[in-house]
Design an enzyme around this catalytic site. Structure first.
Site, PDB file in Angstrom:
ATOM      1  N   LYS A 111      14.462  28.012  33.023  1.00 18.69           N
ATOM      2  CA  LYS A 111      13.419  28.657  32.737  1.00 18.69           C
ATOM      3  C   LYS A 111      13.350  30.103  33.225  1.00 18.69           C
ATOM      4  CE  LYS A 111      10.658  26.090  35.407  1.00 18.69           C
ATOM      5  NZ  LYS A 111      11.541  24.989  35.638  1.00 18.69           N
ATOM      6  N   THR A 112      13.964  30.497  34.242  1.00 21.26           N
ATOM      7  CA  THR A 112      13.931  31.816  34.692  1.00 21.26           C
ATOM      8  C   THR A 112      15.026  32.552  33.821  1.00 21.26           C
ATOM      9  OG1 THR A 112      13.497  31.110  37.157  1.00 21.26           O
ATOM     10  CG2 THR A 112      14.438  33.429  36.595  1.00 21.26           C
ATOM     11  N   GLU A 155       6.965  32.524  33.186  1.00 17.47           N
ATOM     12  CA  GLU A 155       7.751  31.216  33.219  1.00 17.47           C
ATOM     13  C   GLU A 155       6.913  30.325  33.835  1.00 17.47           C
ATOM     14  OE1 GLU A 155      10.790  31.762  36.157  1.00 17.47           O
ATOM     15  OE2 GLU A 155      10.778  29.907  36.759  1.00 17.47           O
TER      16      GLU A 155
END
Length: 468
Positions: A111-112, A155
């Site tokens: 995600k990051t 995010e």
């Protein structure tokens, strides 16, 4: 803001301050994050006491808490006593996204990095998006920004289901496999929350999915053809993807590939971060950019300038011929992917160094959460066995209390024996620099790995190597 020093909370604080709102907050420990927030006018305190609710002259109108904060926290208890609303971080972030074309990046892993890649590429395209990332971009040193454009990239954290507070215009789901079972209970419940997240995408929006991942394919089968479903764009190495990754070639510390874009020309992609999983993340970002109206070639050019995020295969330095990296991986799949990427970087280093024998891959792994260690001990052992030297630290409990009988030896006992492989269990962090420093040799690559305080060991190891 209670727990203001965390990546997600500090991102919200920064944006609120940039919008001219009065913000105060506290955290258990002082950090450079609190110092940075203070420089932006945020009033901060170290430690949690009821009096922290009086940092602002007029007091708070709302108290925002991270998922790690319990109801017994004295500030939360005081807020309840005064009748001040207490809301979760995700609710505050959702409010900040109002009025924007928001894109939320979800998934078990990546995600990051994916959020960061999308942000950097959109910035390169001149769109100046607002963003809130659970990490710090190498380019800006920040995980949040109040942009002038109409796009907001965020995010989306599925760990406690709070991402259901969002109603995004677009979403990316990178992958989907069981995690955070301490909250969700079962793999089925974990998958179901992603299905509910898809339902939160607003009418006319889009959804970017990685069809290399079995969990995502199951989700795709579930939602395909459902009335009111968002526009779906698939990506991955698999045949049939709308954006298909082909001709992947590791190159030094990064890699190259060709993206076959359905209905458009092929796009050559060049990245400065290693690993096939990073190319997959880049394809996701590029797909979302196209959905937002940015030409594919423009997105690819922006992605070429992406240099990474703090704690995602972050290069810490080199001493005595030993290269040291740091990574946030704390799930078996992430550990396996990063060790594979590290092996490709090690191979490139060996090729550049010429004759003299290959260096070894050394991983210093700190398990995160007692519950995750119990659930995935066997899988962690299998993933870590990709390294030549495996050093496992004691479990970083974070929000969990210790569990009698649960130690990191659950992992080390299951790492299969192999010729030349060394496995160490080091419960004391203080012993690590000397223990690891003395067993390394020029040409080795060491990577510290985990979501806890293992990150502080990289500089300590480099210092030991420099002066031994």
């Amino acid at each position: 803001m209670v727990g203001i020093g965390g990546a997600g909370m500090s991102a919200i604080a920064r944006i609120l301050a940039d919008r001219g709102l009065a913000v105060s907050g506290s955290d258990a420990k002082g950090s450079h994050v609190l110092t940075g927030l203070g420089q932006r006018g945020v009033l901060t305190a170290v430690g949690h006491t009821a009096g922290n609710l009086d940092l602002l002259p007029a007091g708070p109108t709302v108290v925002v808490v991270s998922s790690a904060i319990r109801d017994t926290n004295p500030e939360v208890a005081e807020a309840h006593r005064r009748g001040i609303p207490v809301i979760q971080r995700a609710v505050a972030l959702a409010a900040l996204m109002t009025g924007h074309r928001s894109v939320c990046v979800a998934g078990t892993h990546g995600k990051t990095s994916t959020t960061s890649m999308l942000t950097v590429a959109l910035q390169s395209a001149g769109l100046d998006p607002s963003f809130a990332i659970g990490g710090e971009l190498n380019e800006s040193g920040s995980g949040a920004h109040q942009g002038s454009g109409d796009i907001f990239v965020a995010e989306a954290d599925e760990s406690d289901g709070s991402f259901l507070a969002f109603a995004p215009h677009g979403a990316i789901i990178t992958n989907l496999e069981p995690d955070h079972l301490d909250h969700h209970g079962t793999a089925e419940a974990y998958a179901a929350v992603f299905s509910a997240f898809v339902d939160r995408i607003t009418a006319g929006g889009f959804l970017v999915l990685c069809i290399d991942d079995r969990g995502v394919r199951n989700l795709l089968a579930e939602i395909s053809g459902t009335p009111g479903s968002p526009r779906i764009i698939t990506y991955g190495f698999a045949a049939g993807a709308d954006l298909r990754i082909t001709d992947h070639r590791p190159a030094g510390h990064g890699g190259t590939a060709v993206l076959q874009v359905a209905g458009d020309s092929d796009v050559r992609l060049r990245l400065s971060v290693p690993g096939a999983h990073m190319l997959s993340n880049a394809a996701a970002a590029l797909a979302a950019g196209i959905a937002l109206g940015v030409p594919a070639e423009t997105m690819a050019a922006g992605l070429a300038g992406y240099t990474g995020v703090r704690r995602r295969f972050e290069y810490k330095g080199r001493a005595a011929g030993v290269s040291v990296y740091d990574d946030y991986a704390h799930h078996p799949t992430e550990v396996a992917a990063q060790l594979l990427a590290a092996r490709s970087v090690l191979a490139a280093m060996d090729e550049a160094a010429g004759p003299g024998g290959p260096g070894r891959l050394v991983v210093i792994f700190q398990p995160h959460l007692y519950s995750r260690t119990v659930t995935f001990a066997t899988e962690f052992a299998g993933a870590l066995s990709a390294a030549d030297v495996v050093v496992v630290l004691e479990i970083y409990g974070a929000r969990e209390d210790p569990v009698p009988g649960v130690t990191a030896e659950l992992i080390t006992r299951q790492i299969p024996a192999a010729r030349g492989r060394q496995v160490l269990y080091l419960p004391s962090l203080a012993a690590v620099p000397a223990a690891v420093g003395d067993l390394t040799a020029p040409g080795d690559l060491v990577i510290t790995m985990g979501a806890g305080d293992v990150t502080m060991l990289g500089p300590q190891l480099l210092d030991y190597l420099e002066h031994r």
